[in-house]
Design a protein around this motif. Sequence first.
Motif, short mmCIF file in Angstrom:
data_model
loop_
_atom_site.label_atom_id
_atom_site.label_comp_id
_atom_site.label_asym_id
_atom_site.label_seq_id
_atom_site.Cartn_x
_atom_site.Cartn_y
_atom_site.Cartn_z
N LEU A 1 0.88 -1.15 -0.01
CA LEU A 1 0.12 -0.07 0.00
C LEU A 1 0.87 1.18 0.02
CD1 LEU A 1 -2.61 -0.99 2.66
CD2 LEU A 1 -2.88 -1.07 0.13
N ALA A 2 2.08 1.20 0.47
CA ALA A 2 3.08 2.21 0.74
C ALA A 2 3.42 2.86 -0.77
CB ALA A 2 4.27 1.93 1.34
N SER A 3 3.53 1.87 -1.57
CA SER A 3 3.95 2.45 -3.09
C SER A 3 2.75 2.39 -4.24
CB SER A 3 5.08 1.56 -3.40
OG SER A 3 4.50 0.04 -3.65
N ASP A 4 1.81 2.12 -3.65
CA ASP A 4 0.37 2.22 -4.69
C ASP A 4 -0.97 2.56 -4.08
OD1 ASP A 4 -1.21 1.21 -6.89
OD2 ASP A 4 -0.29 -0.84 -7.32
N GLY A 5 -1.15 3.77 -4.36
CA GLY A 5 -2.29 4.30 -3.79
C GLY A 5 -3.46 3.61 -4.54
N ASP A 6 -3.31 3.41 -5.99
CA ASP A 6 -4.34 2.74 -6.81
C ASP A 6 -4.89 1.50 -6.16
OD1 ASP A 6 -4.62 5.04 -8.48
OD2 ASP A 6 -3.58 4.07 -9.91
N LEU A 7 -3.87 0.68 -5.78
CA LEU A 7 -4.34 -0.66 -4.98
C LEU A 7 -5.03 -0.48 -3.92
CD1 LEU A 7 -3.55 -3.57 -5.13
CD2 LEU A 7 -1.62 -3.22 -3.74
N ALA A 8 -4.46 0.53 -3.08
CA ALA A 8 -5.06 0.69 -1.77
C ALA A 8 -6.64 1.17 -1.80
CB ALA A 8 -4.54 1.80 -0.79
N ARG A 9 -6.98 2.03 -2.80
CA ARG A 9 -8.32 2.22 -3.19
C ARG A 9 -9.18 1.14 -3.75
NH1 ARG A 9 -5.34 6.82 -3.97
NH2 ARG A 9 -4.75 6.25 -6.35
N ALA A 10 -8.44 0.12 -4.68
CA ALA A 10 -9.40 -0.77 -5.23
C ALA A 10 -9.43 -1.86 -4.04
CB ALA A 10 -8.48 -1.37 -6.23
N TRP A 11 -8.71 -2.01 -3.22
CA TRP A 11 -8.95 -2.77 -2.14
C TRP A 11 -10.16 -2.42 -1.33
CZ3 TRP A 11 -7.45 -7.59 0.11
CH2 TRP A 11 -7.78 -7.63 1.59
N ALA A 12 -10.12 -1.20 -0.92
CA ALA A 12 -11.05 -0.68 -0.02
C ALA A 12 -12.51 -0.63 -0.90
CB ALA A 12 -10.80 0.80 0.18
#
Length: 102
Positions: free
Chosen positions: A11-22
């Motif tokens: 999540l530290a390096s990939d904001g898009d991944l964090a938003r997709a996960w949420a």
Amino acid sequence: MATASIQLHRLASDGDLARAWARSMGVEFPRYTSWEELRDELSRTQGVPELKITDQGGFLLYRAVSSNVSVIVADAEDEERGYRVGNGDVWSLDLWAPFRAS
């Protein structure tokens, strides 16, 4: 399935991944989660199992054998938060199935 790992360090390096996960899981994680913050939350929870701590060379493994959960924490004094998690941040959460002898 024997184990599952939630790689929070990604999540530290990939904001898009964090938003997709949420969006898909209905669970939000911050970009960084410090072990100190997580440990403080656990201290306010009843029935938290005892943790066995193991040095994993650059990481500390906090393992709750009775609940089949491990927390891996970055343990490198020179690591600062940025593109990666920093020293003392949670790297991943691991869940595993108990071993059953056949």
